[in-house]
Design a protein around this motif. Structure first.
Motif, PDB file in Angstrom:
ATOM      1  N   VAL A 105      -5.946 -12.837  -8.310  1.00  0.00           N
ATOM      2  CA  VAL A 105      -5.411 -12.887  -9.678  1.00  0.00           C
ATOM      3  C   VAL A 105      -6.362 -13.573 -10.643  1.00  0.00           C
ATOM      4  CG1 VAL A 105      -3.049 -12.911  -8.791  1.00  0.00           C
ATOM      5  CG2 VAL A 105      -4.157 -15.076  -9.362  1.00  0.00           C
ATOM      6  N   ARG A 106      -7.359 -14.286 -10.135  1.00  0.00           N
ATOM      7  CA  ARG A 106      -8.282 -15.006 -11.019  1.00  0.00           C
ATOM      8  C   ARG A 106      -9.005 -14.033 -11.953  1.00  0.00           C
ATOM      9  NH1 ARG A 106     -11.267 -17.505  -7.348  1.00  0.00           N
ATOM     10  NH2 ARG A 106      -9.964 -19.376  -7.324  1.00  0.00           N
ATOM     11  N   GLY A 107      -8.961 -14.333 -13.234  1.00  0.00           N
ATOM     12  CA  GLY A 107      -9.617 -13.489 -14.217  1.00  0.00           C
ATOM     13  C   GLY A 107      -8.780 -12.314 -14.682  1.00  0.00           C
ATOM     14  N   THR A 108      -7.518 -12.214 -14.197  1.00  0.00           N
ATOM     15  CA  THR A 108      -6.618 -11.140 -14.614  1.00  0.00           C
ATOM     16  C   THR A 108      -5.432 -11.737 -15.374  1.00  0.00           C
ATOM     17  OG1 THR A 108      -5.091 -11.123 -12.715  1.00  0.00           O
ATOM     18  CG2 THR A 108      -7.218 -10.000 -12.440  1.00  0.00           C
ATOM     19  N   LYS A 109      -4.571 -10.867 -15.876  1.00  0.00           N
ATOM     20  CA  LYS A 109      -3.354 -11.316 -16.550  1.00  0.00           C
ATOM     21  C   LYS A 109      -2.164 -11.365 -15.598  1.00  0.00           C
ATOM     22  CE  LYS A 109      -4.791  -9.854 -21.154  1.00  0.00           C
ATOM     23  NZ  LYS A 109      -4.479  -9.018 -22.346  1.00  0.00           N
ATOM     24  N   SER A 126       0.857  -1.184   0.000  1.00  0.00           N
ATOM     25  CA  SER A 126       0.000   0.000   0.000  1.00  0.00           C
ATOM     26  C   SER A 126       0.893   1.233   0.000  1.00  0.00           C
ATOM     27  CB  SER A 126      -0.922   0.001   1.220  1.00  0.00           C
ATOM     28  OG  SER A 126      -0.175  -0.092   2.417  1.00  0.00           O
ATOM     29  N   ASP A 127       0.333   2.359  -0.381  1.00  0.00           N
ATOM     30  CA  ASP A 127       1.113   3.590  -0.451  1.00  0.00           C
ATOM     31  C   ASP A 127       1.245   4.187   0.954  1.00  0.00           C
ATOM     32  OD1 ASP A 127       2.581   5.516  -1.746  1.00  0.00           O
ATOM     33  OD2 ASP A 127       0.852   6.772  -2.214  1.00  0.00           O
ATOM     34  N   LEU A 128       2.484   4.355   1.416  1.00  0.00           N
ATOM     35  CA  LEU A 128       2.756   4.873   2.752  1.00  0.00           C
ATOM     36  C   LEU A 128       3.239   6.319   2.653  1.00  0.00           C
ATOM     37  CD1 LEU A 128       4.649   1.788   4.263  1.00  0.00           C
ATOM     38  CD2 LEU A 128       2.213   2.358   4.477  1.00  0.00           C
ATOM     39  N   VAL A 129       2.492   7.219   3.278  1.00  0.00           N
ATOM     40  CA  VAL A 129       2.802   8.648   3.212  1.00  0.00           C
ATOM     41  C   VAL A 129       2.762   9.236   4.624  1.00  0.00           C
ATOM     42  CG1 VAL A 129       2.169  10.880   2.230  1.00  0.00           C
ATOM     43  CG2 VAL A 129       1.740   8.777   0.922  1.00  0.00           C
ATOM     44  N   HIS A 183      -2.405   3.936   2.645  1.00  0.00           N
ATOM     45  CA  HIS A 183      -3.490   4.014   1.658  1.00  0.00           C
ATOM     46  C   HIS A 183      -3.748   2.622   1.077  1.00  0.00           C
ATOM     47  CE1 HIS A 183      -3.731   8.423   1.641  1.00  0.00           C
ATOM     48  NE2 HIS A 183      -2.422   8.397   1.805  1.00  0.00           N
ATOM     49  N   LEU A 184      -4.781   1.967   1.558  1.00  0.00           N
ATOM     50  CA  LEU A 184      -5.079   0.588   1.170  1.00  0.00           C
ATOM     51  C   LEU A 184      -5.471   0.466  -0.299  1.00  0.00           C
ATOM     52  CD1 LEU A 184      -7.209  -0.575   4.242  1.00  0.00           C
ATOM     53  CD2 LEU A 184      -4.732  -0.631   3.966  1.00  0.00           C
ATOM     54  N   ASP A 185      -6.030   1.524  -0.857  1.00  0.00           N
ATOM     55  CA  ASP A 185      -6.539   1.477  -2.228  1.00  0.00           C
ATOM     56  C   ASP A 185      -5.579   2.127  -3.217  1.00  0.00           C
ATOM     57  OD1 ASP A 185      -6.886   3.972  -1.135  1.00  0.00           O
ATOM     58  OD2 ASP A 185      -8.926   4.271  -1.905  1.00  0.00           O
ATOM     59  N   ARG A 186      -4.317   2.280  -2.841  1.00  0.00           N
ATOM     60  CA  ARG A 186      -3.353   2.943  -3.717  1.00  0.00           C
ATOM     61  C   ARG A 186      -2.037   2.170  -3.697  1.00  0.00           C
ATOM     62  NH1 ARG A 186      -3.335   9.032  -2.347  1.00  0.00           N
ATOM     63  NH2 ARG A 186      -1.399   8.691  -1.199  1.00  0.00           N
ATOM     64  N   PRO A 187      -1.537   1.713  -4.844  1.00  0.00           N
ATOM     65  CA  PRO A 187      -0.265   0.992  -4.876  1.00  0.00           C
ATOM     66  C   PRO A 187       0.882   1.902  -4.442  1.00  0.00           C
ATOM     67  CG  PRO A 187      -1.476   0.698  -6.924  1.00  0.00           C
ATOM     68  CD  PRO A 187      -2.159   1.793  -6.179  1.00  0.00           C
ATOM     69  N   PRO A 188       2.009   1.336  -4.025  1.00  0.00           N
ATOM     70  CA  PRO A 188       3.152   2.147  -3.606  1.00  0.00           C
ATOM     71  C   PRO A 188       3.579   3.126  -4.693  1.00  0.00           C
ATOM     72  CG  PRO A 188       3.525  -0.173  -3.104  1.00  0.00           C
ATOM     73  CD  PRO A 188       2.288  -0.111  -3.938  1.00  0.00           C
ATOM     74  N   ALA A 189       3.979   4.320  -4.278  1.00  0.00           N
ATOM     75  CA  ALA A 189       4.398   5.341  -5.233  1.00  0.00           C
ATOM     76  C   ALA A 189       5.561   4.850  -6.095  1.00  0.00           C
ATOM     77  CB  ALA A 189       4.783   6.623  -4.488  1.00  0.00           C
ATOM     78  N   VAL A 212      -4.759  -6.403  -1.395  1.00  0.00           N
ATOM     79  CA  VAL A 212      -4.235  -7.314  -2.411  1.00  0.00           C
ATOM     80  C   VAL A 212      -5.098  -7.269  -3.670  1.00  0.00           C
ATOM     81  CG1 VAL A 212      -3.843  -9.752  -2.969  1.00  0.00           C
ATOM     82  CG2 VAL A 212      -3.080  -8.837  -0.762  1.00  0.00           C
ATOM     83  N   HIS A 213      -6.416  -7.298  -3.495  1.00  0.00           N
ATOM     84  CA  HIS A 213      -7.300  -7.227  -4.656  1.00  0.00           C
ATOM     85  C   HIS A 213      -7.149  -5.896  -5.398  1.00  0.00           C
ATOM     86  CE1 HIS A 213      -9.238 -10.828  -3.077  1.00  0.00           C
ATOM     87  NE2 HIS A 213      -9.906 -10.922  -4.212  1.00  0.00           N
ATOM     88  N   ASN A 214      -6.981  -4.821  -4.646  1.00  0.00           N
ATOM     89  CA  ASN A 214      -6.843  -3.516  -5.280  1.00  0.00           C
ATOM     90  C   ASN A 214      -5.560  -3.386  -6.081  1.00  0.00           C
ATOM     91  OD1 ASN A 214      -8.835  -1.112  -4.827  1.00  0.00           O
ATOM     92  ND2 ASN A 214      -8.971  -2.328  -2.950  1.00  0.00           N
ATOM     93  N   VAL A 215      -4.438  -3.839  -5.532  1.00  0.00           N
ATOM     94  CA  VAL A 215      -3.171  -3.700  -6.250  1.00  0.00           C
ATOM     95  C   VAL A 215      -3.162  -4.592  -7.492  1.00  0.00           C
ATOM     96  CG1 VAL A 215      -1.834  -5.467  -5.014  1.00  0.00           C
ATOM     97  CG2 VAL A 215      -0.675  -3.462  -5.941  1.00  0.00           C
TER      98      VAL A 215
END
Length: 461
Positions: A405-409, A261-264, A278-284, A339-342
């Motif tokens: 990851v199911r249903g993703t690339k 998660s993105d830590l600020v 930020h749980l809904d934001r990947p690391p910067a 995990v699902h968000n990233v």
């Protein structure tokens, strides 16, 4: 008189022909039964079809995040890992992509057929550990340029190193033997990035030792500054490391992001400030440098507990503000959500990065018994494979990553069940400077199990 004679001759000829035909058919039926080649030949003619351009794909299962406080079956803990690993082969196969291909078959040393087709869908996490005198790939006394002393078991008081002499053999598919020069040629002009926690760092160090053969390599360049990875003043270490093999221009990178998660910092001028998680934001770092990666391996898991969040002063945020969702206050739900968000974000980026191959590594199992790391927990076994050597189930023990990851690339790098069988290969109580009563049953000796993780990764690149 002549007519009657001719008729009898003709009638006799027909009978002879009938008898000959009956005899021929009888012989052919007997030959058919005794000689499988004839049957095989006919069946091959009947069954041969030109390869279709269309793949047969099972309908994807809904992978939406369950926010129910009771929906914790995805969370992995030690007791679940042990229970799930013992249920070998009891569950039905999970949905997979089915591809019609023509494959060749070879047999391994035990006579088991192995697929050598690169197009065949192979479950690398299903198979067995086998002894192999060609292991390890590098010396535990060497690789000091890359390997942290705290994970080099050869430098500790440990005297049994039989754990080093095993390789993983997937069932029904063959992995090419790792050869470092061939690997570097394959990775020419490419960047491999590991982003995750300390287990991700172990996998990174393993990869560096494998790629260098554990030998001193003064020609390898430290290019961390290209990625802004320098040790901050007062810090024990930088947030990551980046090295480049100049002969092939191969770059191998690690960045520490234990939660993905993105830590600020909430107050950037105060070093003791709380940190917005930020749980809904990947690391910067991931968002900034994704375009430079060719292979990306993510992992998270063991920092998702209330103790770690409190110690790191992480405060959960969603939609740019402190979390007010009661269900996300449960750390297990928060992990699932992140995990699902990233994975969704990463999957959305892949069309813009067609050369990028992405993997999410499943959680590495712990083997503490009779306590935890700070309450007397131990993992003193030194005999390999006392709990078995095979994994027969098709699905992953790590349900969080598998469902994400199911249903993703984004591909799953499933190492959980195979590592669960290797409780003898942890650091345990061995250390250059051992601490009484403290055992490390989370991290692995190197060389060791993380080398196999990289073999599985390389097989799927």
């Amino acid at each position: 008189m002549m007519k009657g004679c001719n008729f009898n001759i003709l009638k006799g000829t027909h009978v002879s022909i009938a008898l000959l035909t009956l005899g021929f058919v009888t012989v052919m039926l007997w030959a058919w039964e005794k000689n499988p080649f004839l049957a095989t030949l006919l069946l091959a003619q009947q069954n041969f079809r030109l390869p279709s351009s269309e793949f047969l794909v099972d309908s994807p299962i809904n992978s939406s995040v369950s926010m129910s406080p009771k929906g914790h079956r995805e969370e992995v803990n030690e007791s679940m890992l042990t229970k799930e690993t013992k249920r070998v082969g009891e569950r039905n196969a999970s949905p997979t992509t089915s591809i019609t291909t023509f494959t060749s078959e070879v047999k391994d040393s035990d006579g088991e057929e192995l697929s050598t087709s690169k197009n065949t869908d192979c479950n690398y996490a299903k198979g067995r550990w086998v002894a192999d005198s060609r292991r390890p790939f590098y010396s535990g006394f060497g690789c000091k340029q890359w390997l942290s002393g705290m994970w080099a078991c050869r430098l500790t008081q440990r005297t049994d190193f039989s754990f080093e002499g095993y390789r993983w053999q997937p069932k029904y598919c063959k992995m090419a033997e790792f050869e470092r020069f061939s690997f570097l040629r394959r990775m020419q002009d490419k960047t491999i990035a590991f982003i995750g926690d300390s287990l991700g760092r172990q996998q990174f160090q393993s990869m560096m030792c494998m790629a260098s053969g554990g030998e001193e390599s003064p020609e390898v360049e430290d290019v961390a500054r290209e990625y802004g990875l320098v040790k901050p003043r007062g810090a024990k270490r930088p947030d990551g490391w980046v090295y480049r093999f100049p002969n092939t221009n191969t770059t191998i990178l690690y960045y520490w992001s234990a939660s993905l998660s993105d830590l600020v910092p909430i107050n950037s001028t105060d070093r003791a400030s709380d940190v917005a998680m930020h749980l809904d934001r990947p690391p910067a770092f991931l968002r900034r440098f994704l375009h430079r990666f060719d292979v990306l391996v993510l992992n998270t898991g063991h920092h998702w507990n209330r103790g770690k969040l409190t110690a790191n002063r992480w405060v959960m945020h969603v939609n740019g503000k402190p979390n007010d969702n009661k269900e996300l206050e449960d750390v297990r739900n928060a992990k699932n959500f992140t995990v699902h968000n990233v994975v969704r974000w990463l999957d959305s980026q892949l069309p813009s990065h067609p050369r990028l191959k992405t993997f999410f590594r499943t959680i590495s199992p712990r083997h503490f018994h009779d306590g935890d790391w700070n309450t007397g927990g131990t993992c003193n076994n030194t005999v390999p494979l006392t709990g078995g050597s095979e994994v027969l189930q098709d699905e992953s023990i790590d349900r969080v990553v598998e469902s994400a990851v199911r249903g993703t690339k984004v591909k799953i790098l499933d190492i959980t069940a195979i590592s669960q069988l290797r409780d003898e290969a942890h650091m345990s109580g061995y250390s250059i400077r051992p601490t009484q009563g403290i055992n490390d049953c989370l991290h692995w000796c190197l060389p060791g199990v993380p080398d196999t993780w990289n073999e599985l990764l390389i097989a799927q690149i």
